[in-house]
Design a protein around this motif. Sequence first.
Motif, short mmCIF file in Angstrom:
data_model
loop_
_atom_site.label_atom_id
_atom_site.label_comp_id
_atom_site.label_asym_id
_atom_site.label_seq_id
_atom_site.Cartn_x
_atom_site.Cartn_y
_atom_site.Cartn_z
N LYS A 1 9.97 71.75 -41.24
CA LYS A 1 9.39 71.56 -42.45
C LYS A 1 8.93 73.07 -42.93
O LYS A 1 9.22 73.73 -44.33
CB LYS A 1 8.22 70.64 -42.60
N VAL A 2 8.08 73.68 -42.14
CA VAL A 2 7.56 75.04 -42.20
C VAL A 2 8.85 76.09 -42.61
O VAL A 2 8.73 76.82 -43.66
CB VAL A 2 6.63 75.51 -41.28
N ALA A 3 9.65 76.06 -41.61
CA ALA A 3 10.63 77.05 -42.05
C ALA A 3 11.54 76.74 -43.37
O ALA A 3 11.95 77.92 -43.84
CB ALA A 3 11.75 77.11 -40.71
N GLU A 4 11.60 75.51 -43.52
CA GLU A 4 12.31 75.15 -44.96
C GLU A 4 11.37 75.71 -46.12
O GLU A 4 11.90 76.01 -46.88
CB GLU A 4 12.88 73.60 -44.82
N ASP A 5 9.91 75.23 -45.80
CA ASP A 5 9.30 75.72 -47.11
C ASP A 5 9.31 77.11 -47.37
O ASP A 5 9.01 77.58 -48.39
CB ASP A 5 7.70 75.23 -46.73
N TYR B 1 13.07 80.25 -44.42
CA TYR B 1 13.44 81.07 -43.13
C TYR B 1 14.91 80.80 -42.81
O TYR B 1 15.15 79.55 -42.83
CB TYR B 1 12.64 80.77 -42.05
N THR B 2 15.95 81.62 -42.33
CA THR B 2 17.09 81.37 -41.97
C THR B 2 17.13 81.64 -40.44
O THR B 2 16.39 82.35 -40.04
CB THR B 2 18.13 82.15 -42.72
N GLN B 3 18.26 81.23 -40.04
CA GLN B 3 18.57 81.46 -38.58
C GLN B 3 18.60 82.98 -38.37
O GLN B 3 18.17 83.54 -37.28
CB GLN B 3 19.92 80.92 -38.09
N ASP B 4 19.01 83.70 -39.07
CA ASP B 4 19.12 85.44 -39.10
C ASP B 4 17.62 85.86 -39.05
O ASP B 4 17.49 86.65 -38.32
CB ASP B 4 19.94 85.80 -40.30
#
Length: 72
Positions: A52-56, A59-62
Amino acid sequence: MAITLNKHTELNPLQVSLLRLFNRPMTESEILELKRVMVNHYSGFLEKEVTKVAEDKGYTQDDFDNILNADS
């Protein structure tokens, strides 16, 4: 990241129930299995929160790869 600890001393009803439930002799293997169950249970919550935090934050895998491969 700082971790704040709550300074409460009262047990909630679930904690009391768990103490009563496990108030018996257990083997080391039983204790280890219970720890595994709890770790698996809480790791699911952690994974959802991190996703959730990464999406908010977008952030990408890169982004993660760059952080992991950055020179210290």
